[in-house]
Design a protein around this motif. Structure first.
Motif, short mmCIF file in Angstrom:
data_model
loop_
_atom_site.label_atom_id
_atom_site.label_comp_id
_atom_site.label_asym_id
_atom_site.label_seq_id
_atom_site.Cartn_x
_atom_site.Cartn_y
_atom_site.Cartn_z
N LEU A 27 16.15 -32.69 74.14
CA LEU A 27 14.77 -33.01 74.49
C LEU A 27 14.68 -33.66 75.88
O LEU A 27 13.83 -34.50 76.13
CB LEU A 27 14.11 -33.89 73.42
CG LEU A 27 14.07 -33.31 72.00
CD1 LEU A 27 13.44 -34.30 71.04
CD2 LEU A 27 13.38 -31.98 71.94
N ASP A 28 15.57 -33.24 76.75
CA ASP A 28 15.65 -33.77 78.12
C ASP A 28 14.97 -32.77 79.06
O ASP A 28 15.49 -31.67 79.29
CB ASP A 28 17.12 -33.97 78.49
CG ASP A 28 17.31 -34.55 79.88
OD1 ASP A 28 16.46 -34.35 80.77
OD2 ASP A 28 18.35 -35.22 80.07
N ILE A 29 13.83 -33.15 79.62
CA ILE A 29 13.05 -32.25 80.45
C ILE A 29 13.82 -31.81 81.69
O ILE A 29 13.64 -30.68 82.17
CB ILE A 29 11.67 -32.85 80.82
CG1 ILE A 29 10.76 -31.78 81.48
CG2 ILE A 29 11.83 -34.05 81.72
CD1 ILE A 29 10.44 -30.58 80.62
N GLN A 85 13.03 -34.69 66.15
CA GLN A 85 14.07 -34.53 67.16
C GLN A 85 15.28 -33.78 66.62
O GLN A 85 15.96 -33.08 67.36
CB GLN A 85 14.52 -35.89 67.70
CG GLN A 85 13.46 -36.65 68.46
CD GLN A 85 12.70 -37.62 67.58
OE1 GLN A 85 12.39 -37.35 66.43
NE2 GLN A 85 12.38 -38.78 68.16
N LYS A 86 15.58 -33.95 65.35
CA LYS A 86 16.79 -33.34 64.76
C LYS A 86 16.49 -32.07 63.97
O LYS A 86 17.29 -31.14 63.95
CB LYS A 86 17.50 -34.35 63.84
CG LYS A 86 17.93 -35.62 64.53
CD LYS A 86 19.11 -35.37 65.44
CE LYS A 86 19.55 -36.67 66.09
NZ LYS A 86 20.12 -36.48 67.40
N GLU A 87 15.36 -32.04 63.29
CA GLU A 87 15.00 -30.87 62.48
C GLU A 87 13.52 -30.91 62.17
O GLU A 87 12.86 -31.92 62.37
CB GLU A 87 15.81 -30.83 61.18
CG GLU A 87 15.55 -32.01 60.26
CD GLU A 87 16.38 -31.97 59.00
OE1 GLU A 87 17.36 -31.19 58.95
OE2 GLU A 87 16.05 -32.71 58.07
N GLY A 88 13.04 -29.79 61.65
CA GLY A 88 11.63 -29.70 61.30
C GLY A 88 10.85 -28.93 62.34
O GLY A 88 11.39 -28.47 63.34
N HIS A 89 9.56 -28.77 62.05
CA HIS A 89 8.70 -27.97 62.92
C HIS A 89 7.48 -28.78 63.35
O HIS A 89 7.00 -29.64 62.62
CB HIS A 89 8.24 -26.70 62.20
CG HIS A 89 9.39 -25.83 61.80
ND1 HIS A 89 10.21 -25.23 62.72
CD2 HIS A 89 9.86 -25.47 60.58
CE1 HIS A 89 11.15 -24.54 62.08
NE2 HIS A 89 10.95 -24.67 60.78
N LEU A 99 5.60 -30.10 74.71
CA LEU A 99 6.30 -29.79 73.45
C LEU A 99 7.30 -30.88 73.11
O LEU A 99 7.40 -31.32 71.96
CB LEU A 99 7.01 -28.44 73.55
CG LEU A 99 6.12 -27.20 73.62
CD1 LEU A 99 6.97 -25.95 73.84
CD2 LEU A 99 5.27 -27.06 72.37
N ILE A 100 8.05 -31.33 74.10
CA ILE A 100 9.04 -32.39 73.88
C ILE A 100 8.36 -33.67 73.41
O ILE A 100 8.83 -34.32 72.46
CB ILE A 100 9.87 -32.63 75.16
CG1 ILE A 100 10.80 -31.44 75.41
CG2 ILE A 100 10.65 -33.93 75.08
CD1 ILE A 100 11.47 -31.43 76.78
N MET A 101 7.26 -34.04 74.04
CA MET A 101 6.54 -35.25 73.64
C MET A 101 6.02 -35.12 72.21
O MET A 101 6.11 -36.08 71.43
CB MET A 101 5.39 -35.54 74.61
CG MET A 101 5.88 -36.04 75.95
SD MET A 101 4.65 -36.51 77.21
CE MET A 101 3.10 -35.96 76.62
N MET A 102 5.51 -33.94 71.85
CA MET A 102 5.03 -33.74 70.47
C MET A 102 6.18 -33.84 69.49
O MET A 102 6.04 -34.46 68.43
CB MET A 102 4.33 -32.38 70.34
CG MET A 102 2.94 -32.33 70.92
SD MET A 102 2.05 -30.81 70.49
CE MET A 102 2.86 -29.61 71.52
N MET A 103 7.32 -33.25 69.83
CA MET A 103 8.47 -33.31 68.93
C MET A 103 8.91 -34.75 68.71
O MET A 103 9.22 -35.14 67.59
CB MET A 103 9.63 -32.45 69.47
CG MET A 103 9.34 -30.96 69.40
SD MET A 103 10.63 -29.95 70.16
CE MET A 103 11.93 -30.11 68.93
#
Length: 176
Positions: free
Chosen positions: A31-33, A71-75, A61-65
């Motif tokens: 998650l590193d832009i 960060q590790k799993e999921g949608h 997208l990264i901020m939403m995640m």
């Protein structure tokens, strides 16, 4: 970003699978832009305007995640909402007597869905999410060049047919 936009307009099932893959790709870049910029943005986009737009999109997208704790799993919730929308359409189509082709494909796919749900043990997910999960898993196996049984290939072919028709119906509804 451009691929996502195009897939969203053309085939909603492909779009969802693309977004799931993108979630995994972003995780692989921690998650590193800046890593995303180097690997996904700079090689693809040429003008500074395109690069800025792409960076903003990936950063969003990264901020939403991060804010949704996936960060590790999921949608992402936006992707979960899309599955809900598709499930709503799916259920409406199953109740519509004019949708005999869709209903027929669904009932031919149903034994595969039941078998997949039995194997996964997770009965809390919708039938469509089971289909998407199976198709995504199949795509990952193909990327890994793993052997895929004939039974699995037959199930995936049936699921693909169902999702293709559902995507066409979704597009028609969206265009109305």
């Amino acid at each position: 970003m451009l691929i996502a936009r195009q897939k969203k307009q053309e085939n909603i099932a492909e779009y969802l699978l693309y977004m799931w893959q993108l979630e995994d790709i972003l995780r692989s870049y921690e998650l590193d832009i800046d890593k995303v910029q180097q690997s996904l943005i700079d090689p693809v986009y040429h003008t500074e305007e395109e690069k800025k737009e792409a960076r903003d999109w990936y950063e969003g997208l990264i901020m939403m995640m991060k804010s949704e704790g996936i960060q590790k799993e999921g949608h992402l919730q936006i992707n979960k909402n899309l599955v809900i929308d598709l499930t709503d359409l799916h259920l409406r189509l199953l109740k519509d007597p004019k949708e005999s082709a869709y209903i027929g494909i669904y009932y031919n796919t149903l034994p595969h869905i039941v078998a997949l749900r039995a194997k996964s043990g997770n009965k809390d997910v919708s039938e469509l999410e089971t289909c998407f999960t199976a198709l995504y898993g199949y795509l990952l196996l193909k990327l890994q060049k793993r052997e895929i049984s004939g039974e699995t290939q037959a199930a995936i072919a049936q699921i693909t047919g169902l999702l293709r028709l559902l995507s066409q119906k979704y597009k028609a509804v969206e265009e109305e």
